[in-house]
Design an enzyme around this catalytic site. Structure first.
Site, PDB file in Angstrom:
ATOM      1  N   SER A 153       0.997  -1.237  -0.282  1.00 47.90           N
ATOM      2  CA  SER A 153      -0.178   0.061   0.122  1.00 47.90           C
ATOM      3  C   SER A 153       0.967   1.263   0.423  1.00 47.90           C
ATOM      4  O   SER A 153       1.767   0.742   0.538  1.00 47.90           O
ATOM      5  CB  SER A 153      -0.852   0.142   1.047  1.00 47.90           C
ATOM      6  OG  SER A 153      -1.787   1.422   1.261  1.00 47.90           O
ATOM      7  N   TYR A 166      -1.805  -0.656  10.250  1.00 46.65           N
ATOM      8  CA  TYR A 166      -1.752  -1.304   9.091  1.00 46.65           C
ATOM      9  C   TYR A 166      -1.080  -0.357   8.447  1.00 46.65           C
ATOM     10  O   TYR A 166       0.205  -1.225   7.243  1.00 46.65           O
ATOM     11  CB  TYR A 166      -3.113  -0.324   8.519  1.00 46.65           C
ATOM     12  CG  TYR A 166      -3.591  -0.724   7.219  1.00 46.65           C
ATOM     13  CD1 TYR A 166      -3.430  -1.915   6.921  1.00 46.65           C
ATOM     14  CD2 TYR A 166      -2.867   0.771   5.608  1.00 46.65           C
ATOM     15  CE1 TYR A 166      -3.464  -2.484   5.815  1.00 46.65           C
ATOM     16  CE2 TYR A 166      -3.170   0.029   4.577  1.00 46.65           C
ATOM     17  CZ  TYR A 166      -3.840  -1.163   4.116  1.00 46.65           C
ATOM     18  OH  TYR A 166      -4.012  -1.329   2.879  1.00 46.65           O
TER      19      TYR A 166
HETATM   20  P1  NDP Z   1     -12.328  -6.358   0.104  1.00 47.34           P
HETATM   21  O1  NDP Z   1     -12.494  -5.032   1.683  1.00 47.34           O
HETATM   22  O2  NDP Z   1     -12.970  -5.879  -0.432  1.00 47.34           O
HETATM   23  O3  NDP Z   1     -10.897  -7.275   0.539  1.00 47.34           O
HETATM   24  C1  NDP Z   1     -10.810  -7.678   0.952  1.00 47.34           C
HETATM   25  C2  NDP Z   1      -9.757  -9.394   0.870  1.00 47.34           C
HETATM   26  O4  NDP Z   1      -9.731 -10.008   2.129  1.00 47.34           O
HETATM   27  C3  NDP Z   1     -11.313 -10.020   1.011  1.00 47.34           C
HETATM   28  O5  NDP Z   1     -11.402 -11.374   0.261  1.00 47.34           O
HETATM   29  C4  NDP Z   1     -11.187 -11.220   2.450  1.00 47.34           C
HETATM   30  O6  NDP Z   1     -11.677 -12.599   2.854  1.00 47.34           O
HETATM   31  C5  NDP Z   1      -9.661 -10.827   3.312  1.00 47.34           C
HETATM   32  N1  NDP Z   1      -9.223 -11.036   4.568  1.00 47.34           N
HETATM   33  C6  NDP Z   1      -9.396 -10.008   5.157  1.00 47.34           C
HETATM   34  N2  NDP Z   1      -9.200 -10.772   6.122  1.00 47.34           N
HETATM   35  C7  NDP Z   1      -8.624 -12.100   6.237  1.00 47.34           C
HETATM   36  C8  NDP Z   1      -8.795 -13.544   6.181  1.00 47.34           C
HETATM   37  N3  NDP Z   1      -8.725 -13.665   8.260  1.00 47.34           N
HETATM   38  N4  NDP Z   1      -8.697 -14.778   6.006  1.00 47.34           N
HETATM   39  C9  NDP Z   1      -8.389 -14.777   4.839  1.00 47.34           C
HETATM   40  N5  NDP Z   1      -8.501 -13.634   4.047  1.00 47.34           N
HETATM   41  C10 NDP Z   1      -9.706 -12.745   4.405  1.00 47.34           C
HETATM   42  O7  NDP Z   1     -10.179  -5.242   0.483  1.00 47.34           O
HETATM   43  P2  NDP Z   1      -9.633  -4.387  -0.583  1.00 47.34           P
HETATM   44  O8  NDP Z   1      -9.815  -5.591  -2.051  1.00 47.34           O
HETATM   45  O9  NDP Z   1      -9.327  -2.653  -1.386  1.00 47.34           O
HETATM   46  O10 NDP Z   1      -8.213  -5.270  -0.280  1.00 47.34           O
HETATM   47  C11 NDP Z   1      -7.107  -6.243  -0.655  1.00 47.34           C
HETATM   48  C12 NDP Z   1      -6.162  -5.971  -0.755  1.00 47.34           C
HETATM   49  O11 NDP Z   1      -5.232  -4.236  -0.544  1.00 47.34           O
HETATM   50  C13 NDP Z   1      -5.900  -5.702   1.148  1.00 47.34           C
HETATM   51  O12 NDP Z   1      -4.473  -6.355   1.099  1.00 47.34           O
HETATM   52  C14 NDP Z   1      -5.941  -4.387   1.226  1.00 47.34           C
HETATM   53  O13 NDP Z   1      -4.620  -3.898   2.437  1.00 47.34           O
HETATM   54  C15 NDP Z   1      -4.712  -4.037  -0.006  1.00 47.34           C
HETATM   55  N6  NDP Z   1      -4.981  -2.197  -0.090  1.00 47.34           N
HETATM   56  C16 NDP Z   1      -6.181  -1.987  -0.474  1.00 47.34           C
HETATM   57  C17 NDP Z   1      -6.526  -1.073  -0.770  1.00 47.34           C
HETATM   58  C18 NDP Z   1      -7.733   0.256  -0.828  1.00 47.34           C
HETATM   59  O14 NDP Z   1      -7.703   1.521  -0.879  1.00 47.34           O
HETATM   60  N7  NDP Z   1      -8.790  -1.043  -1.209  1.00 47.34           N
HETATM   61  C19 NDP Z   1      -5.081   0.158  -1.187  1.00 47.34           C
HETATM   62  C20 NDP Z   1      -3.637  -0.400  -0.964  1.00 47.34           C
HETATM   63  C21 NDP Z   1      -3.834  -1.779  -0.379  1.00 47.34           C
HETATM   64  P3  NDP Z   1     -12.791 -12.273   3.032  1.00 47.34           P
HETATM   65  O15 NDP Z   1     -13.211 -11.738   4.322  1.00 47.34           O
HETATM   66  O16 NDP Z   1     -13.856 -13.084   2.572  1.00 47.34           O
HETATM   67  O17 NDP Z   1     -11.946 -13.437   4.264  1.00 47.34           O
HETATM   68  C1  8X3 Z   2      -5.155   1.396   1.976  1.00 49.69           C
HETATM   69  C2  8X3 Z   2      -4.858   2.735   0.981  1.00 49.69           C
HETATM   70  O1  8X3 Z   2      -4.756   5.272   1.620  1.00 49.69           O
HETATM   71  O2  8X3 Z   2      -6.084   4.711   2.792  1.00 49.69           O
HETATM   72  O3  8X3 Z   2      -4.080   0.838   2.020  1.00 49.69           O
HETATM   73  O4  8X3 Z   2      -4.161   3.453   3.287  1.00 49.69           O
HETATM   74  S1  8X3 Z   2      -5.308   3.561   2.609  1.00 49.69           S
END
Ligand code: NDP
Ligand code: 8X3
Length: 267
Positions: A153, A166
């Site tokens: 991120s 985070y």
């Molecule tokens: P979502 O919340 O839409 O998706 C998160 C995914 O992670 C879900 O499929 C969830 O599945 C899975 N997950 C969370 N906890 C667990 C667990 N304990 N075991 C298995 N799976 C888990 O968020 P995003 O798609 O945005 O996030 C995906 C990745 O991208 C993350 O690592 C996030 O930190 C990163 N990210 C997101 C950004 C954003 O702005 N959206 C920016 C930068 C990075 P389930 O709950 O079904 O287990």
């Molecule tokens: C998620 C992006 O800017 O909310 O990783 O930290 S931010």
């Protein structure tokens, strides 16, 4: 001329040309679901993991049982990760690409007002789960001369109020990716850290404990990135020629930028 390696022949004697296989964690939502769709559209097979089985089953129904293998998995459970890999069915054990996408942020408050249980859950998911599945799949990835794509991120690099643990977990993901590159030199395995900024998914709903108004307010008018933007980047990296490694890639929506230093004159 070097060719882009979309497909790999595993059995040249047969007419079947084996398709490449990716394991995508966190495929029940957001980036992971979009990555599963993008990869299967490009001819890959995907092992899709997450806790919400019904969403994985829906993805299988959408993309086809021959293309998508749903696997219910909690990333906080290292033993379950190792058992899952050991129990992969015949035909799904050769993995060309691991996409470490599962992760979450919990809480937006300052460190001094944070719940330590939320900190532990972020570390268990974003760090411990990620290293457990990576370590377990390294032999397969080395055998395949495959690729590891880790979801970090912008929070890894740029601190912001409420980012505390985070951001720390995502800095770990970035540095672990670079360290893996060093250790895997000579194996042919490629490693990338993707570092996105604001993208509209369920991320903020999860972070705020289901506060839809807060999530909508954050993204409203910001023209955030979409899950499909990230998936297109993952597909691009996954299909680059084998001599090329993208080490890190940082992405933001145009409307997101950097804050200056904060100065307080009290306290
Ligand atoms: P979502 O919340 O839409 O998706 C998160 C995914 O992670 C879900 O499929 C969830 O599945 C899975 N997950 C969370 N906890 C667990 C667990 N304990 N075991 C298995 N799976 C888990 O968020 P995003 O798609 O945005 O996030 C995906 C990745 O991208 C993350 O690592 C996030 O930190 C990163 N990210 C997101 C950004 C954003 O702005 N959206 C920016 C930068 C990075 P389930 O709950 O079904 O287990
Ligand atoms: C998620 C992006 O800017 O909310 O990783 O930290 S931010």
């Amino acid at each position: 001329m070097r060719r882009y390696r979309q497909e790999k022949v595993r059995n040249e004697g047969s007419i079947a040309m084996a398709t490449r296989t990716a394991l995508v964690t966190g495929a029940t939502s957001g980036f992971g679901a979009a990555i599963a769709r993008a990869l299967t559209s490009a001819g890959w097979r995907v092992i899709a993991t997450g806790r919400r089985s019904e969403r994985l089953e829906a993805l299988k129904a959408e993309l086809g049982a021959d293309r998508l293998l749903p696997v219910t998995l909690d990333m906080r459970d290292g033993d379950a990760i190792r058992a899952m890999v050991a129990g992969l069915p015949e035909g799904w054990r050769e993995i060309d690409c691991l996409i470490n996408n599962a992760g979450l942020a919990l809480g937006t408050g300052p460190a001094q007002a944070s719940d330590p249980k939320q900190w532990e859950e972020m570390v268990a998911t974003n760090i411990s789960g990620l290293i457990a599945i990576t370590h377990t799949l390294l032999p397969a990835l080395i055998a395949a001369k495959g690729a590891i794509i880790n979801m970090s991120s912008v929070a890894a690099t740029y601190p912001y109020a409420g980012g505390n643990v985070y951001g720390g977990t995502k800095a770990f993901v970035r540095q672990f990716s670079l360290g893996l590159r060093s250790d895997l030199a000579g194996t042919g395995v490629r490693v990338t850290s993707i570092e996105p900024g604001m993208a509209e998914t369920e991320f903020t709903l999860v972070r705020t404990g289901g506060n839809r108004a807060a999530s909508d307010a954050l993204y409203s008018g910001a023209d955030p990135m979409t899950a499909e933007d990230i998936a297109a980047t993952v597909l691009w990296i996954a299909t680059l020629p084998p001599h090329l490694n993208i080490n890190t890639i940082e992405m933001m929506p145009v409307r997101q930028s950097f804050a200056g230093f904060a100065v307080t004159r009290e306290g």
